[in-house]
Structures are given as C-alpha cells and as structure tokens.
Design a protein around this motif. Structure first.
Motif, short mmCIF file in Angstrom:
data_model
loop_
_atom_site.label_atom_id
_atom_site.label_comp_id
_atom_site.label_asym_id
_atom_site.label_seq_id
_atom_site.Cartn_x
_atom_site.Cartn_y
_atom_site.Cartn_z
N ALA A 29 -1.63 -2.01 -2.08
CA ALA A 29 -0.17 -2.12 -2.18
C ALA A 29 0.24 -2.85 -3.45
O ALA A 29 1.15 -2.41 -4.18
CB ALA A 29 0.37 -2.84 -0.95
N VAL A 89 6.67 5.78 -5.48
CA VAL A 89 5.51 4.87 -5.44
C VAL A 89 5.95 3.50 -4.93
O VAL A 89 5.33 2.93 -4.03
CB VAL A 89 4.88 4.74 -6.84
CG1 VAL A 89 3.81 3.63 -6.83
CG2 VAL A 89 4.23 6.05 -7.25
N ASN A 142 -0.73 -0.54 -6.65
CA ASN A 142 0.19 0.58 -6.83
C ASN A 142 1.58 0.10 -7.25
O ASN A 142 2.25 0.74 -8.07
CB ASN A 142 0.30 1.39 -5.54
CG ASN A 142 -0.98 2.14 -5.22
OD1 ASN A 142 -1.77 2.43 -6.12
ND2 ASN A 142 -1.19 2.45 -3.96
N THR A 143 2.02 -1.04 -6.68
CA THR A 143 3.32 -1.59 -7.07
C THR A 143 3.32 -1.99 -8.54
O THR A 143 4.30 -1.75 -9.26
CB THR A 143 3.66 -2.80 -6.19
OG1 THR A 143 3.67 -2.40 -4.82
CG2 THR A 143 5.02 -3.37 -6.55
N THR A 148 -0.10 3.29 1.75
CA THR A 148 -0.72 3.18 0.43
C THR A 148 -1.29 4.52 -0.03
O THR A 148 -1.33 4.81 -1.23
CB THR A 148 -1.83 2.13 0.43
OG1 THR A 148 -2.84 2.51 1.39
CG2 THR A 148 -1.28 0.77 0.81
N ALA A 171 1.65 6.39 -1.34
CA ALA A 171 2.01 5.82 -2.65
C ALA A 171 1.08 6.34 -3.73
O ALA A 171 1.51 6.65 -4.85
CB ALA A 171 1.95 4.29 -2.59
N SER A 200 4.64 1.81 -1.56
CA SER A 200 3.66 0.74 -1.77
C SER A 200 4.19 -0.61 -1.31
O SER A 200 3.41 -1.51 -0.95
CB SER A 200 3.26 0.68 -3.25
OG SER A 200 4.37 0.34 -4.06
#
Length: 682
Positions: A193, A168, A196-197, A153, A156, A172
C-alpha cells in the motif's frame, strides 16, 4: 421442560459442528499460509527455484483433487511467477479450476489474485482488473474482510501498470485508512500500500508526499523483516523521487543499490525494471554509453519476460540513442516502441469498455438487492398486519402505501441514473469507434515505408554515381579530353533522368498514401474501384510483412477492366477493403499454424459487375467461421482473436460504411475450406 432440553441439544450440536468446521478451515488456511510463505520467500531471496519447482511437481503426482492440491499449485505458480510467466499462469489457472470444483473459496481468491498480477504485468489490464474484482466479490460474498483489504493492493497494482494514477491512490490508500476492527493490516499489504501510494503520488506531481510514503515503505520492509527484495523496491521508489528532485547522485546510489539486491536474489524480472530506470537516469545525465548499456539490458529481458511497459520505454530510449548514428537501428527500435504502444492502447480501450460494463453490472446487482430487500420488508409487514386488529391493519396498509411511494421514487431515480449511464456508455462506444478508425491508419505506416524505400534507394544511388561522374567530367575537361567529358555528361544526364523518374514514383506513392490517411470530408467522388482494391491489398501485405518478417502468404487479383468509376467516399471504402483483406490474411496464416501438408495461405480479391451493382469479393482459404458465430461477426466488440489482437470493431464499422453507401455486405463460409466476404455497391 422437554422443549428446553431439545433446544439445548440443538445448540450443542450446532456448536460442535461449528467447532469442527472451524478446525478444518483453520488447518486449510494454515497450509495455504505455510506453502505460499515458503515459496514466496524462496523466490524473493533467490534460492534454487528449479529444485523447489521439481519438488512441488513431484508432490502433485501423488496428490488428490482436494484443497492441498490447490495449495501446491498456488505455490508452484509463485515459484514460476518471476522466471516463466506462462507456466505461472498455467499453474494458477489449474488451481482456480480445481478450487471452483471443490468449493474452496480461499483457493479461488488466491488463484484469481495471482492471475490478476501476471496479466497486469504483461499489459492485459482489462483481464487483470476483471480477475481482481472477481476475487473481491468472492471475499465480500463470504465476509472475508481481511482478504478484501489485501486485494485492494492487487487492484492498485493493475491500475499502476496501466498508468491510471488516480485509481492507484484510491485503491492503495484503502488499507491505510481502514478502520475495521476485524482486520489487521499484514506486513506485505502495508508495504504494498505504501509503495503503490508513493508511485502514484510521484506520477501526479506530489513529490514530497511521494518521498514520505517511499520512506514509509522502506521502514515497513525493514521493521517487519520482509525479504530484501521488498526493500529493493522501496530503494527504487526513493530513487525515483530523488531523480524528480534532480538529486541525481543520490538517486544513482539508491538505484544501483536496489539493482544489486535484486541481482543477488536472482530476480531477473525485477532487475530489468531497475535497468530501465537507470537508463532513464543516465539519459537525464546525458551519459550515452550508460544509457545504451542499461536500455539494451532492459530491452532484452523485457522481450523474454513479456513486459510491455519496460519494452516500450527501452525501445524509445534506444531509438533516441541510435537516431544520430544509425538510422536503420533507430527505425527498428522506434517501430518496436510504436507497436507496443499500439498494443497497450488497444488494451486501454478494452479496459475502458470493461470498466463501464462492470459499473453497470454493479449497479444492477445493487438495484436487485434493494428490490429483494424491499419485497421482503413488504411481506413482513403483511404478516404482522394479519395478526393485528382492523385498526392496525389499516395503519399497516397506510404505511405500505407510503413505502411503495418511496420505493417508486427510488426506482425512478435509479432508472434515471441507469439511463444516464447508458447514454455515457454509448458516447464512450462512439469515441472508441472513432479511435478504431484512426488506429487503422497506423497499419498503413509499414506498407508506406516498404513501398517508398525502393524509389528512394534508386534516387540515392543514382545521385551518388552522378556526383562521382561530375568529378570525372571536370577532371577530363581539365586535361582537355572534351570528348570524354561530353560522354560523361551524357551519362550524368541519363542518371538525372532516372533520379527524376524514381522521384516522381515516390511522389506518386506519397500522394496515394496521403489520400488513404486523410480522414476525408465525407464527400463522395468518382473512384476507380480496381485501383483502390489493388492498393489496399498491397498495403495490407507489405504492412504485415513489415510487422512480422516470418509472414508469408500468396495473394491473387482478378479485376473486371470494364468497370467504370463509381461515386463513393474513397477513404471509407478503402477502410472496408483493408479490414477485409487484413482479416483474410490473419485467417489463412492461423490455418497454416496447423502444419497441414501442402497448404499455402492464399488471399484473392475479385471485382465484377452484377447488373446495376459492382461486386467486390475478398476470399481466403483459412479455417472458415463456425456456424454458431456467423450471425455475431458484425456485432460491435465481438471478436474471435486473442486478447490484445483485436477490438471487434472492424467488421462492425465495415458494415456501417457499406450500409451508408446503400450497399450490402455478405459472408459465405465453409469450415476448413475458407471464407468469402462479398461487398455490393450501387
């Protein structure tokens, strides 16, 4: 019987030592978790961070150089992470250094993670990624699978700050897809996670997927009882999706709700990011007053917190706001936005080179591991062969030959892959060299603005005065005062002559600047070296003055007036002179920072004839170049400037340009006295 007893006693001793070692490591890990958890929750919930910082500083005064001191420094870095970035980096750096000295692996990983986060936030992406990958490599080397998953993470986030959204998503999604039975996804990792996703999905246009992950991140923050600040980021992520769907009322509600949570928690850093997002939303709603309010708030805090992405966005919005009403302010903010963008572009180029180099290092490490493993296997086969019959020995030899053939094929394939990667690296370096050439043109912009401003002011002022005189002339003519009217007409004519004069002056400046800004056909032409050097010196000086109002230095010229024009590519030689002058000013100003009594930064440029060659000398009275690095200054990507202030390509390009003109470039330097670069052209 005696051998069995020895074996049992050996196993018992190992078990006891292992148990004691495990207890120590569990205790250390518990201390880390308690300290980091406590400091992070206090920071996130807006408690009195200064009191906590003072308590941790007090604890450091009596602590020894052990893992507890490392943990205290890490907790202090967390406290400072959102209030004083420089102190946070300092505390984390001290923790990393001490953890290395005492062999405390967990402390090294946590310190690298915090340093990666801070450098990514302030725009130093290459350094942030490097630190993250160092932490991941440590986790892999020590089989710390949980830490390796958590660190994905952080990587990411680094790619999110540099706006590489494919990377990213790649990093992530790793925790969400992990099937390792030894690893449990922590609440914080799960939340990071999904958040960021969501950001990555939104930026590449997958709006529905982004909304799914944004709501997932909010659910994790609420169900796993994370601090409210995490929910605030989730609300902002949902608001971003709603804004993309043009559901502006709902987006405004979520943004304001997120900002209110962050403000109540005293998180200035988070608030200024939400201010930037609100300004973007109001811009789409065409509510100019609100755009001004939130963009100004974001701009002011971004400068304090060293947050380049927010500063660039806020500056651009303020430039658009002031464009129709205040040109000077619009230009000011546009320059700020351009300056930050250029800085981020340099970081991005550094990051591209780093990624290629890191990939090469990774392949080399894997190749070495395979080679070592292969040699080990051969030795094992040879040992087994020595204990068997002649027939088995023959079989082993045959088998080894087959293995060697396979290994040779594998090595040949890997060699081809490495050669291909090297070709790609060289191609990337060529593109970076071309980008550096184009980026140097941007440095002329400030000088052009300064040089052309004076004649434009004259044109404007004389035009306004002439307009008023014409009104007076008409008034006098209507009254029958033709003598006064003629006198006024004479004044108008003189003013128009001055307007024409200054207009020609501005035209000359523009033509001169265009000549420098053109990439050129590569054709040589007769060029006045004295005039070229004078223009480059003044452009460099005024450009640096426009970027930094506090910049002040003395420059001198000594040109040989008997020099004839020589046949060169003027754009290329101009780049060489401009680069040398910029470096000279930089060195002189750096020495001035030492507050030496009576010191005045000075740069001088001289031209003269040397037999059948022309000599151009650029001299400064800076600190000089250390002997140990003089031989490296013309190497590509070698630079002594801080990260983000230089790519290390300037002198390398200058060397190539001079060599292409069949010339020479040399350097004379003396520490604490200054440096002189000498260019000889035939």
């Amino acid at each position: 019987m005696r051998s069995i007893f020895k074996t049992v006693r050996f196993l018992v001793s190992i078990s006891a030592n292992t148990f004691r070692f495990t207890l120590v490591k569990v205790f250390e890990a518990s201390i880390v978790i308690l300290l980091l958890h406590y400091s992070f929750r206090i920071s996130a919930q807006g408690s009195d961070n200064q009191n906590l910082a003072d308590s941790l500083q007090q604890a450091l005064t009596s602590s020894q150089a052990d893992s507890n001191r490392v943990n205290t420094l890490l907790a202090l870095a967390d406290v400072y992470s959102m209030s004083d970035p420089d102190k946070g980096i300092q505390a984390a750096s001290q923790a990393l250094s001490l953890a290395k000295d005492i062999g405390y692996v967990k402390g090294q990983i946590y310190a690298l993670t915090k340093l990666s986060f801070r450098h990514s936030v302030i725009g130093e992406w290459a350094k942030g990624l490097d630190l993250s990958f160092q932490a991941i490599q440590l986790a892999r080397d020590h089989y710390l699978f949980q830490d390796e998953i958590n660190l994905s993470t952080t990587v990411a986030l680094a790619y999110l700050k540099q706006q590489d959204y494919k990377k990213v998503l790649e990093w992530s999604l790793k925790p969400l897809k992990s099937k390792n039975l030894l690893v449990e996804i922590t609440p914080l990792t799960h939340w990071a996670a999904t958040t960021n996703t969501a950001e990555g999905m939104l930026k590449i246009g997958l709006v529905d997927s982004a909304y799914y992950y944004a709501t997932q991140s909010l659910r994790v923050a609420q169900n796993r009882k994370l601090p409210k600040l995490f929910a605030a980021y989730s609300y902002a992520s949902i608001a971003g999706v709603l804004m993309e769907r043009e559901q502006f009322d709902s987006a405004l509600y979520y943004f304001q709700h997120a900002r209110r949570i962050a403000k109540d928690a005293g998180q200035v850093f988070t608030v200024h990011e939400f201010d930037r997002d609100l300004a973007k939303l109001f811009s789409r709603l065409e509510k100019r007053d609100s755009v001004l309010k939130y963009a100004t708030l974001a701009y002011d805090q971004a400068r304090k917190m060293r947050s380049p992405l927010v500063l660039m966005d806020a500056s651009a919005m303020l430039a658009d706001y002031y464009e129709p009403i205040d040109k000077s302010k619009a230009i000011h903010y546009l320059r700020m936005s351009t300056m930050v963008k250029d800085s981020l572009t340099t970081n991005e180029k550094n990051n591209q080179v780093y990624q290629l180099e890191w990939e090469e290092r990774r392949k080399a490490v894997e190749l070495e591991k395979e080679r070592v493993a292969h040699q080990s296997k051969i030795r094992q086969n040879m040992l087994l062969g020595s204990l068997t019959t002649v027939v088995l020995i023959a079989a082993v030899i045959f088998y080894n030959n087959k293995q060697k053939q396979k290994a040779n094929k594998l090595l040949a394939s890997q060699k081809a892959d490495l050669e291909s990667a090297l070709i790609n690296l060289k191609a990337a370096q060529s593109r970076l060299v071309q980008s550096e050439k184009m980026a140097s043109l941007g440095e002329l912009t400030a000088g052009i603005a300064h040089e052309i401003q004076n004649p434009l002011n004259f044109v404007k002022n004389f035009s306004e005065v002439s307009n008023e005189l014409i009104d007076e002339m008409v008034e006098e003519a209507n009254k029958g005062n033709f003598d006064d009217a003629k006198r006024i007409a004479s004044d108008v004519k003189k003013n128009l002559e001055k307007v024409a004069h200054h207009g020609k002056r501005a035209d000359g400046i523009v033509k001169s600047m265009l000549q420098h800004s053109q990439s050129g056909s590569g054709q040589r032409e007769l060029t006045d070296i004295n005039q070229l050097c004078d223009e480059c010196l003044r452009l460099s000086y005024h450009g640096l003055r426009a970027k930094d109002k506090s910049f002040n230095a003395k420059f001198e010229t000594s040109f040989d007036t008997t020099l004839e024009k020589i046949n060169v590519v003027p754009q290329e030689i101009g780049r060489v002179v401009l680069n040398l002058v910029n470096n000279a000013f930089y060195a002189a100003i750096e020495k001035k920072k030492n507050n030496i009594a009576g010191f005045e930064p000075t740069v001088s440029i001289t031209t003269k004839r040397q037999n059948d060659k022309i000599e151009i000398s650029v001299k400064d009275n800076g600190p000089g170049i250390p002997r140990g690095i003089v031989d490296k200054i013309f190497q590509p990507f070698f630079t002594t400037k801080p990260t983000g202030q230089g790519t290390g390509l300037g002198l390398s390009l200058s060397y190539d340009i001079v060599k292409a003109h069949n010339g020479e470039i040399n350097v004379l330097t003396e520490e604490d006295q200054g440096t002189t670069f000498i260019v000889l052209l035939p």
